[in-house]
Write a protein that holds these residues in place. Structure first.
Motif, PDB file in Angstrom:
ATOM      1  N   MET A   1       0.847  -1.208   0.000  1.00 41.78           N
ATOM      2  CA  MET A   1       0.000   0.000   0.000  1.00 41.78           C
ATOM      3  C   MET A   1       0.872   1.244   0.000  1.00 41.78           C
ATOM      4  O   MET A   1       1.831   1.336   0.757  1.00 41.78           O
ATOM      5  N   LEU A   2       0.532   2.185  -0.844  1.00 41.39           N
ATOM      6  CA  LEU A   2       1.238   3.456  -0.874  1.00 41.39           C
ATOM      7  C   LEU A   2       0.968   4.246   0.404  1.00 41.39           C
ATOM      8  O   LEU A   2      -0.104   4.166   0.969  1.00 41.39           O
ATOM      9  N   THR A   3       1.932   5.027   0.806  1.00 41.43           N
ATOM     10  CA  THR A   3       1.663   6.022   1.839  1.00 41.43           C
ATOM     11  C   THR A   3       1.154   7.291   1.154  1.00 41.43           C
ATOM     12  O   THR A   3       1.299   7.456  -0.059  1.00 41.43           O
ATOM     13  N   CYS A   4       0.586   8.181   1.958  1.00 38.28           N
ATOM     14  CA  CYS A   4       0.094   9.449   1.399  1.00 38.28           C
ATOM     15  C   CYS A   4       1.241  10.213   0.755  1.00 38.28           C
ATOM     16  O   CYS A   4       1.088  10.805  -0.310  1.00 38.28           O
ATOM     17  N   LYS A   5       2.410  10.181   1.409  1.00 36.38           N
ATOM     18  CA  LYS A   5       3.563  10.905   0.883  1.00 36.38           C
ATOM     19  C   LYS A   5       3.964  10.354  -0.492  1.00 36.38           C
ATOM     20  O   LYS A   5       4.227  11.114  -1.431  1.00 36.38           O
ATOM     21  N   GLN A   6       3.988   9.032  -0.616  1.00 40.91           N
ATOM     22  CA  GLN A   6       4.346   8.422  -1.901  1.00 40.91           C
ATOM     23  C   GLN A   6       3.331   8.783  -2.979  1.00 40.91           C
ATOM     24  O   GLN A   6       3.687   9.004  -4.140  1.00 40.91           O
ATOM     25  N   LEU A   7       2.064   8.804  -2.577  1.00 45.67           N
ATOM     26  CA  LEU A   7       1.034   9.143  -3.547  1.00 45.67           C
ATOM     27  C   LEU A   7       1.218  10.573  -4.055  1.00 45.67           C
ATOM     28  O   LEU A   7       1.171  10.821  -5.257  1.00 45.67           O
ATOM     29  N   ILE A   8       1.439  11.492  -3.125  1.00 44.45           N
ATOM     30  CA  ILE A   8       1.607  12.898  -3.516  1.00 44.45           C
ATOM     31  C   ILE A   8       2.820  13.041  -4.444  1.00 44.45           C
ATOM     32  O   ILE A   8       2.793  13.781  -5.428  1.00 44.45           O
ATOM     33  N   GLU A   9       3.879  12.293  -4.130  1.00 46.24           N
ATOM     34  CA  GLU A   9       5.091  12.376  -4.953  1.00 46.24           C
ATOM     35  C   GLU A   9       4.854  11.832  -6.368  1.00 46.24           C
ATOM     36  O   GLU A   9       5.521  12.241  -7.315  1.00 46.24           O
ATOM     37  N   SER A  10       3.904  10.895  -6.497  1.00 43.63           N
ATOM     38  CA  SER A  10       3.625  10.287  -7.799  1.00 43.63           C
ATOM     39  C   SER A  10       2.578  11.058  -8.590  1.00 43.63           C
ATOM     40  O   SER A  10       2.304  10.735  -9.739  1.00 43.63           O
ATOM     41  N   LEU A  11       2.005  12.073  -7.936  1.00 40.55           N
ATOM     42  CA  LEU A  11       0.839  12.730  -8.513  1.00 40.55           C
ATOM     43  C   LEU A  11       1.116  13.341  -9.890  1.00 40.55           C
ATOM     44  O   LEU A  11       0.337  13.153 -10.828  1.00 40.55           O
ATOM     45  N   ALA A  12       2.228  14.053  -9.994  1.00 41.85           N
ATOM     46  CA  ALA A  12       2.541  14.718 -11.270  1.00 41.85           C
ATOM     47  C   ALA A  12       2.724  13.678 -12.375  1.00 41.85           C
ATOM     48  O   ALA A  12       2.228  13.862 -13.492  1.00 41.85           O
ATOM     49  N   ASP A  13       3.421  12.575 -12.046  1.00 35.51           N
ATOM     50  CA  ASP A  13       3.615  11.505 -13.030  1.00 35.51           C
ATOM     51  C   ASP A  13       2.274  10.897 -13.438  1.00 35.51           C
ATOM     52  O   ASP A  13       2.028  10.612 -14.607  1.00 35.51           O
ATOM     53  N   ASP A  35      -9.584   9.680   1.969  1.00 36.93           N
ATOM     54  CA  ASP A  35     -10.294  10.934   1.679  1.00 36.93           C
ATOM     55  C   ASP A  35      -9.316  12.085   1.476  1.00 36.93           C
ATOM     56  O   ASP A  35      -9.520  12.951   0.642  1.00 36.93           O
ATOM     57  N   HIS A  36      -8.268  12.065   2.294  1.00 39.17           N
ATOM     58  CA  HIS A  36      -7.303  13.166   2.240  1.00 39.17           C
ATOM     59  C   HIS A  36      -6.692  13.282   0.843  1.00 39.17           C
ATOM     60  O   HIS A  36      -6.641  14.358   0.261  1.00 39.17           O
ATOM     61  N   CYS A  37      -6.226  12.148   0.310  1.00 36.74           N
ATOM     62  CA  CYS A  37      -5.567  12.190  -0.995  1.00 36.74           C
ATOM     63  C   CYS A  37      -6.566  12.447  -2.123  1.00 36.74           C
ATOM     64  O   CYS A  37      -6.209  13.060  -3.123  1.00 36.74           O
ATOM     65  N   ARG A  38      -7.807  11.966  -1.941  1.00 31.17           N
ATOM     66  CA  ARG A  38      -8.826  12.275  -2.953  1.00 31.17           C
ATOM     67  C   ARG A  38      -9.044  13.769  -3.055  1.00 31.17           C
ATOM     68  O   ARG A  38      -9.093  14.328  -4.143  1.00 31.17           O
ATOM     69  N   SER A  39      -9.192  14.437  -1.923  1.00 30.09           N
ATOM     70  CA  SER A  39      -9.452  15.874  -1.975  1.00 30.09           C
ATOM     71  C   SER A  39      -8.198  16.615  -2.437  1.00 30.09           C
ATOM     72  O   SER A  39      -8.273  17.629  -3.123  1.00 30.09           O
ATOM     73  N   TYR A  40      -7.030  16.080  -2.067  1.00 28.07           N
ATOM     74  CA  TYR A  40      -5.784  16.692  -2.531  1.00 28.07           C
ATOM     75  C   TYR A  40      -5.697  16.636  -4.053  1.00 28.07           C
ATOM     76  O   TYR A  40      -5.390  17.628  -4.717  1.00 28.07           O
ATOM     77  N   LEU A  41      -5.984  15.459  -4.613  1.00 29.74           N
ATOM     78  CA  LEU A  41      -5.941  15.286  -6.068  1.00 29.74           C
ATOM     79  C   LEU A  41      -6.947  16.214  -6.734  1.00 29.74           C
ATOM     80  O   LEU A  41      -6.645  16.845  -7.749  1.00 29.74           O
ATOM     81  N   HIS A  42      -8.126  16.302  -6.134  1.00 30.90           N
ATOM     82  CA  HIS A  42      -9.171  17.164  -6.685  1.00 30.90           C
ATOM     83  C   HIS A  42      -8.692  18.616  -6.736  1.00 30.90           C
ATOM     84  O   HIS A  42      -8.832  19.297  -7.752  1.00 30.90           O
ATOM     85  N   ASN A  43      -8.125  19.079  -5.634  1.00 35.53           N
ATOM     86  CA  ASN A  43      -7.631  20.456  -5.576  1.00 35.53           C
ATOM     87  C   ASN A  43      -6.481  20.671  -6.543  1.00 35.53           C
ATOM     88  O   ASN A  43      -6.373  21.720  -7.182  1.00 35.53           O
TER      89      ASN A  43
END
Ligand SMILES: [Zn+2]
Length: 82
Positions: A1-13, A35-43
């Motif tokens: 499972m990804l951590t939130c930090k890993q997800l955020i780092e992969s977001l641009a890619d 939920d946190h990463c969903r709203s982050y991605l949305h923003n």
């Protein structure tokens, strides 16, 4: 499972379509559960779209391309969180 930090780092890619398929699955799974990463991605996407629209509008006006300072700050802030 990804951590939130890993997800955020992969977001641009991910948004560029550069994320390997093997990681896209984990990425989407995390989004489903977090939920946190969903709203982050949305923003994040909303910020990108807003900046692209601002640029396109400037081009249509054939004026100088000028990104509003508050938009730049919003992008920088979004990149720094969390
Ligand atoms: Zn998360």
């Amino acid at each position: 499972m990804l951590t939130c930090k890993q997800l955020i780092e992969s977001l641009a890619d991910y948004l560029d379509g550069q994320l390997p398929l093997s990681r896209v699955a984990a990425f989407k799974l995390h989004l489903l559960c977090c939920d946190h990463c969903r709203s982050y991605l949305h923003n994040y996407e909303a910020t990108i779209v807003a900046s692209q629209e601002a640029l396109r509008k400037e081009e249509e006006d054939t004026g100088p391309i000028e990104v509003p300072e508050d938009l730049i700050q919003a992008i920088l802030k979004a990149r720094q969180e969390p």
